[in-house]
Design a protein around this motif. Structure first.
Motif, PDB file in Angstrom:
ATOM      1  N   GLY A  94       0.813  -1.203   0.000  1.00  0.00           N
ATOM      2  CA  GLY A  94       0.000   0.000   0.000  1.00  0.00           C
ATOM      3  C   GLY A  94       0.849   1.257   0.000  1.00  0.00           C
ATOM      4  N   VAL A  95       1.940   1.238   0.774  1.00  0.00           N
ATOM      5  CA  VAL A  95       2.850   2.384   0.796  1.00  0.00           C
ATOM      6  C   VAL A  95       3.430   2.615  -0.593  1.00  0.00           C
ATOM      7  N   GLN A  96       3.912   1.541  -1.233  1.00  0.00           N
ATOM      8  CA  GLN A  96       4.529   1.683  -2.553  1.00  0.00           C
ATOM      9  C   GLN A  96       3.544   2.237  -3.575  1.00  0.00           C
ATOM     10  N   ALA A  97       2.308   1.729  -3.549  1.00  0.00           N
ATOM     11  CA  ALA A  97       1.300   2.216  -4.493  1.00  0.00           C
ATOM     12  C   ALA A  97       1.005   3.695  -4.269  1.00  0.00           C
ATOM     13  N   MET A  98       0.876   4.085  -3.002  1.00  0.00           N
ATOM     14  CA  MET A  98       0.576   5.489  -2.715  1.00  0.00           C
ATOM     15  C   MET A  98       1.752   6.392  -3.082  1.00  0.00           C
ATOM     16  N   LEU A  99       2.978   5.936  -2.904  1.00  0.00           N
ATOM     17  CA  LEU A  99       4.139   6.747  -3.278  1.00  0.00           C
ATOM     18  C   LEU A  99       4.124   7.054  -4.778  1.00  0.00           C
ATOM     19  N   HIS A 100       3.839   6.030  -5.583  1.00  0.00           N
ATOM     20  CA  HIS A 100       3.775   6.250  -7.033  1.00  0.00           C
ATOM     21  C   HIS A 100       2.559   7.090  -7.407  1.00  0.00           C
ATOM     22  N   GLY A 101       1.431   6.844  -6.737  1.00  0.00           N
ATOM     23  CA  GLY A 101       0.233   7.635  -7.006  1.00  0.00           C
ATOM     24  C   GLY A 101       0.411   9.091  -6.624  1.00  0.00           C
ATOM     25  N   LEU A 102       1.066   9.335  -5.491  1.00  0.00           N
ATOM     26  CA  LEU A 102       1.307  10.714  -5.047  1.00  0.00           C
ATOM     27  C   LEU A 102       2.286  11.425  -5.972  1.00  0.00           C
ATOM     28  N   LEU A 127      11.900  -8.492   5.869  1.00  0.00           N
ATOM     29  CA  LEU A 127      12.618  -7.242   6.107  1.00  0.00           C
ATOM     30  C   LEU A 127      12.935  -6.515   4.809  1.00  0.00           C
ATOM     31  N   ALA A 128      13.611  -7.198   3.870  1.00  0.00           N
ATOM     32  CA  ALA A 128      13.991  -6.550   2.617  1.00  0.00           C
ATOM     33  C   ALA A 128      12.757  -6.170   1.798  1.00  0.00           C
ATOM     34  N   ASP A 129      11.794  -7.082   1.703  1.00  0.00           N
ATOM     35  CA  ASP A 129      10.591  -6.823   0.911  1.00  0.00           C
ATOM     36  C   ASP A 129       9.850  -5.607   1.444  1.00  0.00           C
ATOM     37  N   GLY A 130       9.576  -5.593   2.743  1.00  0.00           N
ATOM     38  CA  GLY A 130       8.831  -4.490   3.330  1.00  0.00           C
ATOM     39  C   GLY A 130       9.561  -3.168   3.245  1.00  0.00           C
ATOM     40  N   LEU A 131      10.872  -3.197   3.443  1.00  0.00           N
ATOM     41  CA  LEU A 131      11.647  -1.958   3.406  1.00  0.00           C
ATOM     42  C   LEU A 131      11.704  -1.353   2.009  1.00  0.00           C
ATOM     43  N   LEU A 132      11.937  -2.191   1.013  1.00  0.00           N
ATOM     44  CA  LEU A 132      12.031  -1.666  -0.351  1.00  0.00           C
ATOM     45  C   LEU A 132      10.681  -1.159  -0.853  1.00  0.00           C
ATOM     46  N   LEU A 133       9.595  -1.737  -0.346  1.00  0.00           N
ATOM     47  CA  LEU A 133       8.272  -1.227  -0.697  1.00  0.00           C
ATOM     48  C   LEU A 133       8.005   0.127  -0.042  1.00  0.00           C
ATOM     49  N   ARG A 134       8.715   0.429   1.033  1.00  0.00           N
ATOM     50  CA  ARG A 134       8.555   1.716   1.727  1.00  0.00           C
ATOM     51  C   ARG A 134       9.561   2.755   1.237  1.00  0.00           C
ATOM     52  N   HIS A 135      10.530   2.330   0.433  1.00  0.00           N
ATOM     53  CA  HIS A 135      11.535   3.262  -0.039  1.00  0.00           C
ATOM     54  C   HIS A 135      10.910   4.294  -0.974  1.00  0.00           C
ATOM     55  N   GLY A 136      11.320   5.532  -0.803  1.00  0.00           N
ATOM     56  CA  GLY A 136      10.769   6.623  -1.590  1.00  0.00           C
ATOM     57  C   GLY A 136      10.113   7.668  -0.717  1.00  0.00           C
ATOM     58  N   ALA A 137       9.730   7.282   0.513  1.00  0.00           N
ATOM     59  CA  ALA A 137       9.204   8.263   1.457  1.00  0.00           C
ATOM     60  C   ALA A 137      10.342   9.170   1.920  1.00  0.00           C
ATOM     61  N   ASP A 138      10.018  10.372   2.341  1.00  0.00           N
ATOM     62  CA  ASP A 138      11.044  11.302   2.813  1.00  0.00           C
ATOM     63  C   ASP A 138      11.657  10.839   4.124  1.00  0.00           C
ATOM     64  N   LEU A 139      10.847  10.229   4.982  1.00  0.00           N
ATOM     65  CA  LEU A 139      11.327   9.648   6.227  1.00  0.00           C
ATOM     66  C   LEU A 139      10.789   8.227   6.351  1.00  0.00           C
ATOM     67  N   VAL A 140      11.673   7.278   6.605  1.00  0.00           N
ATOM     68  CA  VAL A 140      11.286   5.912   6.937  1.00  0.00           C
ATOM     69  C   VAL A 140      11.686   5.714   8.391  1.00  0.00           C
ATOM     70  N   GLY A 381       1.966  -5.072 -10.753  1.00  0.00           N
ATOM     71  CA  GLY A 381       0.935  -5.810 -10.023  1.00  0.00           C
ATOM     72  C   GLY A 381       0.557  -5.127  -8.726  1.00  0.00           C
ATOM     73  N   ILE A 382       1.548  -4.565  -8.015  1.00  0.00           N
ATOM     74  CA  ILE A 382       1.283  -3.845  -6.779  1.00  0.00           C
ATOM     75  C   ILE A 382       0.416  -2.623  -7.052  1.00  0.00           C
ATOM     76  N   LEU A 383       0.756  -1.891  -8.096  1.00  0.00           N
ATOM     77  CA  LEU A 383      -0.012  -0.696  -8.442  1.00  0.00           C
ATOM     78  C   LEU A 383      -1.421  -1.049  -8.915  1.00  0.00           C
ATOM     79  N   ALA A 384      -1.538  -2.123  -9.680  1.00  0.00           N
ATOM     80  CA  ALA A 384      -2.847  -2.513 -10.212  1.00  0.00           C
ATOM     81  C   ALA A 384      -3.824  -2.879  -9.099  1.00  0.00           C
ATOM     82  N   ARG A 385      -3.309  -3.445  -8.001  1.00  0.00           N
ATOM     83  CA  ARG A 385      -4.186  -3.796  -6.877  1.00  0.00           C
ATOM     84  C   ARG A 385      -4.856  -2.552  -6.297  1.00  0.00           C
ATOM     85  N   HIS A 386      -4.245  -1.413  -6.507  1.00  0.00           N
ATOM     86  CA  HIS A 386      -4.836  -0.154  -6.026  1.00  0.00           C
ATOM     87  C   HIS A 386      -5.381   0.672  -7.198  1.00  0.00           C
ATOM     88  N   HIS A 387      -5.624  -0.008  -8.326  1.00  0.00           N
ATOM     89  CA  HIS A 387      -6.227   0.598  -9.517  1.00  0.00           C
ATOM     90  C   HIS A 387      -5.366   1.717 -10.094  1.00  0.00           C
TER      91      HIS A 387
END
Length: 437
Positions: A94-102, A127-140, A381-387
């Protein structure tokens, strides 16, 4: 600190469950300067775990506004609203989709909010999967020095910018330190929705808890539950303890309790769990805490995270009167801040937010590690789940992409969501169990 942040701070929190709403809303309060007047707008992402009114009340965090949205509705709102800080309290995808959407929604907009994300509690899997999906935010945000070191190592290991990693602490720690035994002495088992996940293991833990109450009639033994049947939390609970306890002969000193964990800890003398974040809350208050080894010390249970803590023990040991003593060095590295440093745990994050909000020319576009070039077989696929399309723009026909839902659509959505929750919570488990016959 910029004027907009010293006098008032406008914060939006997008959350997909009761626990993540609690984390996001409390993080917003911790990140605000002490002299700031914060306006907090909550957005609840529509899905299987969207919190109920009772769950929101139990969390105990008030927002100036709170509404349920789809991902596309949220992106549209962020394109129209003006915030200083946006907190994404979501699962990694969800974080990754919103980062691209934003990124797409804010293209060419000039000034944008600062985007923050992180984890609700202990990070013991993916750990790696979740972190890389959160990468792109200004603060993690990392909840401890231990996590901050691990987070940076993952980002640097794949060649991604690790500067966003910022050490803080769990935002919901607090309460009075433990000063001694209560009357009656109270043992609390903090249940988890999906750990363990089998009927056999959950029944075993329940039976041992009931037996502990029988062995110690002078003690009060409480089973602290996260949700009521039919409600969802961050994780699906297919076998609620409320159902497993039905028909059992329960001793008079055994009770099931709900409510705010902090209030339950106010009367706790011994906190017992498999791997709940409640253990960290208890350790912060120096309440004797046990992480059970009965089912093994295994990654799938999450209790492996507590190796070295001094808290690992079994029900046999507890029945015999064992009271653990936490290892001070371990506690210090885990962000529990039992040494009184909790008041300053968010100072660095506040300073970074002030610097970024005051950046000349505003913040640059969001730059997630995953792009259609770096992860062409994963990201779409991640983005498509959030349309959303590969460019982060809502796909044609995405729900409510062009307008706010009307009264009829809202009623239909509530009915559909209720049916979906019933199917996930009640029907699907029955079908799975039938398949195992």
């Amino acid at each position: 600190m910029p004027a907009s942040a010293t006098k008032s701070l406008r914060v939006a929190v997008l959350a997909d469950s009761d626990t993540r709403w609690k984390w996001g809303a409390l993080t917003a309060q911790r990140l605000a300067p002490p002299d700031a007047e914060i306006r907090l707008d909550g957005y609840l992402l529509r899905g299987r775990a969207t919190p109920t009114a009772r769950q929101l009340k139990e969390v105990g965090v008030r927002a100036d506004s709170l509404r349920e949205v789809t991902g596309v509705e949220f992106l549209r709102a962020m394109g129209e609203a003006s915030y200083d800080v946006l907190i994404l309290a979501l699962v990694g995808g969800g974080v990754q989709a919103m980062l691209h959407g934003l990124r797409a929604a804010w293209a060419g907009a000039g000034k944008r909010p600062l985007v923050v994300t992180g984890y609700v509690g202990v990070v013991y899997e993916k750990l790696a999967d979740g972190l890389l999906l959160r990468h792109g935010a200004d603060l993690v945000l990392a909840n401890s020095r231990h996590d901050a070191d691990r987070f940076r190592a993952v980002y640097e290991g794949v060649g991604a910018d690790a500067s966003a990693v910022t050490e803080v602490a769990l935002p919901f720690l607090g309460g009075a330190p433990y000063t001694g035994e209560h009357e009656p002495y109270t043992v609390v088992f903090a249940a988890q929705p999906s750990v363990p996940d089998s009927r056999k293991d959950r029944t075993y833990l329940l039976n041992r808890l009931i037996e502990h109450a029988r062995r110690h009639p002078e003690r009060e033994v409480l089973l602290k539950l996260r949700s009521k049947p039919g409600e969802h939390t961050t994780h699906i609970e297919e076998l609620p303890y409320q159902k497993l306890v039905q028909g059992k002969d329960l001793p008079a000193n055994f009770r099931l309790v709900y409510g705010h964990m902090g209030e339950v800890l106010d009367r706790t003398d011994l906190l017992v769990t498999v791997s709940s974040t409640a253990a960290l809350e208890a350790l912060h208050r120096r309440i004797p805490t046990v992480v059970l080894t009965d089912l093994g010390v295994r990654e799938v249970l999450g209790n492996h995270h507590f190796t070295g803590s001094g808290c690992l023990a079994s029900w046999d040991q507890l029945d015999a009167g064992h009271r653990p003593t936490a290892d001070e060095q371990w506690v210090s590295r885990q962000g529990v801040a039992a040494d009184g440093t909790y008041a300053t745990a968010f100072d660095t994050a506040r300073e970074r937010i002030a610097e970024l909000l005051d950046r000349p020319g505003g913040l640059p576009p969001l730059t997630p590690y995953y792009t259609p070039e770096t992860a062409p077989g994963y990201l779409p696929g991640i983005l498509a789940r959030h349309h959303l399309g590969p460019d982060g723009v809502p796909l044609p026909g995405a729900p409510a992409a062009d307008k706010e839902p009307g009264p009829v659509r809202q009623i239909v959505r509530r009915a559909a969501r209720g049916a979906y929750r019933h199917g996930v919570q009640r029907v699907a488990p029955v079908i799975r169990r039938m398949g195992e016959l």
